[in-house]
Write an enzyme that holds these catalytic residues in place. Structure first.
Site, PDB file in Angstrom:
ATOM      1  N   ASP A 167     -10.182  -9.313   8.052  1.00  0.00           N
ATOM      2  CA  ASP A 167     -11.707  -8.908   7.802  1.00  0.00           C
ATOM      3  C   ASP A 167     -12.468 -10.391   7.766  1.00  0.00           C
ATOM      4  OD1 ASP A 167     -11.605  -6.235   7.749  1.00  0.00           O
ATOM      5  OD2 ASP A 167     -12.291  -5.934   5.851  1.00  0.00           O
TER       6      ASP A 167
ATOM      7  N   ASP B  28      -4.938  -7.119   5.684  1.00  0.00           N
ATOM      8  CA  ASP B  28      -6.178  -6.467   5.539  1.00  0.00           C
ATOM      9  C   ASP B  28      -7.381  -7.582   5.310  1.00  0.00           C
ATOM     10  OD1 ASP B  28      -8.014  -4.468   5.004  1.00  0.00           O
ATOM     11  OD2 ASP B  28      -6.942  -3.705   3.084  1.00  0.00           O
TER      12      ASP B  28
ATOM     13  N   ASP C 256      -2.647 -17.941   1.601  1.00  0.00           N
ATOM     14  CA  ASP C 256      -3.708 -18.382   0.983  1.00  0.00           C
ATOM     15  C   ASP C 256      -4.170 -19.702   1.623  1.00  0.00           C
ATOM     16  OD1 ASP C 256      -1.418 -19.660  -0.123  1.00  0.00           O
ATOM     17  OD2 ASP C 256      -2.065 -20.178  -1.946  1.00  0.00           O
TER      18      ASP C 256
ATOM     19  N   TYR D  10       0.807  -1.281  -0.024  1.00  0.00           N
ATOM     20  CA  TYR D  10       0.042   0.032  -0.077  1.00  0.00           C
ATOM     21  C   TYR D  10       0.873   1.328   0.041  1.00  0.00           C
ATOM     22  CZ  TYR D  10      -4.134  -3.002   1.025  1.00  0.00           C
ATOM     23  OH  TYR D  10      -5.065  -4.021   1.068  1.00  0.00           O
TER      24      TYR D  10
ATOM     25  N   LYS E 211       3.681 -15.293   1.353  1.00  0.00           N
ATOM     26  CA  LYS E 211       3.687 -16.146   0.229  1.00  0.00           C
ATOM     27  C   LYS E 211       5.206 -16.521  -0.046  1.00  0.00           C
ATOM     28  CE  LYS E 211       0.596 -16.709  -2.392  1.00  0.00           C
ATOM     29  NZ  LYS E 211       0.077 -18.277  -2.613  1.00  0.00           N
TER      30      LYS E 211
END
Ligand code: NAD
Length: 367
Positions: free
Chosen positions: A252, A248, A224, A142, A192
């Site tokens: 959630d 992020d 993942d 980001y 990852k």
């Protein structure tokens, strides 16, 4: 005078409504437990723009840097949607996070037994769930450079860069290990590393930091696979540490395992100050909920649980945080619900103020 200072920023929409209930709880701690706070209240977001033409004044920013903890309600609303990006209410919140350098975002996913039916997952998968996701908040894709949309040949290319320095990984890993030490001494790091060099470095640095915490059982998982495991059997985790982007998404996902937005607290922590307390901002995950603002319908529990996090992480009052969380649990077990938590027919919802009063009563009854 007390050596515990709090800056309270109720903000916009339902922010002031839910914060009024937290103020009742702060007052209760003073009168019933002799635990007092030096509280200053100020403006952030749209209300600060209305009063001062900016979503956060320099004076408020300076105050936030001085206090032990900042407690924020919510910012934003349709009235401010057309404002220039530079003065939008959210800029106030972003400025606080950036200038306080709050690099560790703590997002608990806790399922109160009384609300287990609210989850989209089976009751036995979520009942009693209590995990904590630590998300790196100030770096990663980001923020990484280069970024932008450029022309290449006869088409445009969108670019963002995943970038982490060793020290950025080191400090958030340390926060997560410290947290794991205070909980069940179990930490899972997610990245990852199979396809991203930044993930390889992440895994190496977290492993290195782990040598300073031999009591903590450290594991690694590809993010993942982590998402799959979180929905399959979330109770296998205790503390999870991950980067900004994966955090992020995963925070959630984990939060929604437990039901309503009105129940979710958060903390964002930075480096320790001179008195040893970390720079800290506590806030509910939800926004200003303009659709119900001013109607006394908002659930104050997310904001109340954010204050419980402040007791635990800023003021080293873990027993008092437990006390407050137990009071919330008791209120819910007694069947008390704000409108967002209603499932059963025939239950009359409590107003925001009635829910706050119920928590204070439960605190009092628990003495
Ligand atoms: P929101 O979280 O405000 O609301 C989403 C839905 O959840 C709404 O139906 C709302 O009524 C409900 N809800 C939220 N909190 C609740 C509570 N405590 N009790 C009962 N119901 C609750 O998200 P949104 O509608 O996407 O955004 C509204 C405004 O809030 C926007 O201006 C947005 O930019 C801002 N926002 C601010 C923050 C923040 O301050 N940290 C976070 C998200 C959104």
């Amino acid at each position: 005078m007390t050596d515990r200072s709090l800056l309270v920023l109720p903000g916009d929409g339902i922010g002031p409504e839910v914060m009024a209930e937290v103020r009742k709880i702060i007052d209760w701690y003073g009168t019933a437990r002799g635990i007092t706070f030096d509280v200053t209240e100020d403006l952030v977001g749209g209300c600060a723009y209305d009063a001062h033409g900016t979503p956060l004044t320099d004076a408020t920013m300076a105050k936030a840097q001085e206090v032990d903890a900042v407690l924020l309600g919510a910012v934003g609303g349709p009235k401010y949607d057309k404002l220039d990006f530079s003065v939008k209410p959210e800029r106030g919140l972003l400025r606080l996070r950036k200038e306080m350098d709050l690099f560790a975002n703590l997002r608990p996913a806790q399922c109160f037994d009384a609300l287990a039916d609210f989850s989209s997952l089976k009751k036995d998968v979520v009942a009693g769930l209590d995990i904590m996701i630590v998300r790196e908040l100030t770096s990663g894709v980001y923020f990484g450079e280069p970024r932008g949309i450029i022309e290449e040949g006869n088409e445009r290319v969108g670019i963002n860069t995943q970038r982490y320095t060793e020290s950025e990984i080191d400090r958030v890993a340390r926060s997560a290990f410290e947290l794991a030490m205070k909980r069940n001494k179990k930490l899972c790091s997610m990245e990852k590393a199979n396809v991203m060099e930044s993930g390889v470095l992440w895994r190496e640095v977290v492993t290195e930091v782990g040598k300073d915490y031999p009591e903590v059982e450290l594991s690694h998982m590809y993010a993942d696979a982590g998402a799959m495991q979180l929905t399959r059997w979330p109770k296998q985790f205790d503390v999870i540490v991950t980067d900004n982007l994966f955090g992020d998404l995963l925070s959630d996902l984990a939060a929604m395992l437990t039901g309503s937005l009105g129940m979710l607290p958060s903390a964002s922590l930075g480096a320790p100050m001179a008195n040893g307390r970390p720079k800290a901002l506590y806030e509910p995950v939800h926004g200003s909920a303009p659709d119900i603002a001013g109607q006394g319908k908002a659930n104050p529990i997310a904001c109340i649980l954010s204050f419980a996090m402040a007791l635990r992480y800023s003021f080293d009052l873990g027993d008092e945080a437990d006390r407050l969380e137990k009071a919330v649990e008791k209120v819910l077990a007694d069947g008390k619900r704000t409108a967002d938590l209603l499932g059963e027919e025939g239950v009359t919802p409590l107003s925001t103020a009635e829910m706050g009063d119920a928590v204070v009563e439960a605190l009092q009854a628990g003495l």
